[in-house]
Design an enzyme around this catalytic site. Structure first.
Site, PDB file in Angstrom:
ATOM      1  N   PRO A 143       0.827  -1.197   0.000  1.00 57.65           N
ATOM      2  CA  PRO A 143       0.000   0.000   0.000  1.00 57.65           C
ATOM      3  C   PRO A 143       0.866   1.255   0.000  1.00 57.65           C
ATOM      4  CG  PRO A 143      -0.841  -1.596   1.572  1.00 57.65           C
ATOM      5  CD  PRO A 143       0.485  -2.110   1.105  1.00 57.65           C
ATOM      6  N   GLU A 144       0.541   2.189  -0.875  1.00 56.36           N
ATOM      7  CA  GLU A 144       1.265   3.444  -0.959  1.00 56.36           C
ATOM      8  C   GLU A 144       0.384   4.557  -0.389  1.00 56.36           C
ATOM      9  OE1 GLU A 144       2.995   3.983  -4.831  1.00 56.36           O
ATOM     10  OE2 GLU A 144       3.683   1.910  -4.949  1.00 56.36           O
TER      11      GLU A 144
END
Length: 300
Positions: free
Chosen positions: A26-27
């Site tokens: 996840p960014e």
């Protein structure tokens, strides 16, 4: 003791992420989607207890965490880079989703069923459970006490660059901070010391929109091109947030829904496919053990 362990393990971060292309983490957009999803459900709610089933994630979960936060009211949920900061009176819970982590808001009835092996932590409120699930166990749940100082000074946060939606994030900042640097611009973005949250996916996408080759030396990019890149970073991240982030493998939002920004990728994970702008084949290279995707015609 917790800070010492964090400092020690942080030095070994590259070895933890060799499989990052198979498990895209996840960014910033995914973390922001999570923050917006959980905040209305837990802000101003009192933590009843914390059930820790797996005491060791990327780092050890602080012992006695339930006693530290039990009875504490959540005052706000913030994000710093890819970290979620859940503030209570006595301090902050610092949460990182790692590669495959998610935070789900569930009804209290979820406590009645046997959790699966990847559901490691429950933060229990009156009628709500915030459940941390992480198959790869590279996520983290840490504690920073208020009497230890501002959470911004925590070892994991104090060296982070500016937020991409902050007024402090400008083309001039990127230009000034890259003078004399031979590192590739893609790697400069991933480092996080200039701007935070621009991970592998969104770095590739932003560089395509700005028409900059990912291997170009950061110190040889003109100010005018940084103007385009700063705008591309903000636009790309904003669009990804609006579309619920990217779901390539494990990521789901707090209500279990999947993101769909991946349907709009220009280059990421599209090696060999035609560029949506010029029709040439998208190429893939490896930079710093991470895959980079770009168009050889559009980016130079």
């Amino acid at each position: 003791m917790i800070v010492t362990r964090v400092d020690k393990i942080t030095r070994n971060v590259p070895t933890l992420f060799k499989t990052a292309d198979r498990f895209p983490m996840p960014e910033l957009p995914e973390v922001e989607v999570t923050r917006r999803g959980i905040s209305p459900h837990i802000t101003e709610q009192v933590i009843e207890r914390v059930d820790v089933r797996t005491p060791m994630l990327r780092w050890p979960i602080p012992s006695g965490l339930s006693a530290l936060v039990g009875g504490q009211r959540v005052t706000r949920v913030e994000r710093r880079g890819k970290y979620l900061l859940i503030e209570v009176g006595a301090g902050w819970l610092i949460v990182h989703l790692g590669m495959t982590g998610t935070l789900r808001v569930l009804p209290r009835a979820a406590l009645e069923r046997l959790p699966d092996k990847h559901e490691h932590v429950d933060i229990v409120f009156g009628q709500t459970v915030l459940r941390f699930r992480d198959p790869r166990r590279f996520g983290a749940i840490l504690w920073h006490a208020r009497d230890a100082g501002d959470v911004a000074d925590h070892p994991l946060l104090r060296a982070l660059g500016v937020e991409p939606f902050s007024p402090d994030f400008t083309a001039q900042l990127m230009f000034d901070r890259t003078r004399g640097r031979s590192v590739a611009i893609k790697q400069a973005l991933l480092a996080g010391d200039i701007v935070v949250g621009v991970g592998n996916i969104y770095a590739s996408e932003s560089l395509f929109r700005a028409r900059i080759h990912p291997a170009r030396a950061a110190g040889r990019i003109a100010l005018s091109r940084y103007v385009a890149l700063a705008e591309a970073i903000r636009d790309t991240l904003a669009e990804a947030i609006a579309k619920g982030g990217s779901t390539l493998r494990d990521f789901v939002s707090s209500d279990g829904s999947r993101g769909y920004f991946q349907l709009d990728y220009f280059v990421y994970d599209r090696a060999g496919e035609p560029c949506k702008v010029c029709g040439n084949a998208i190429r893939q290279i490896v930079q710093g053990q991470r895959s980079t995707f770009y168009c050889p015609h559009c980016q130079h």
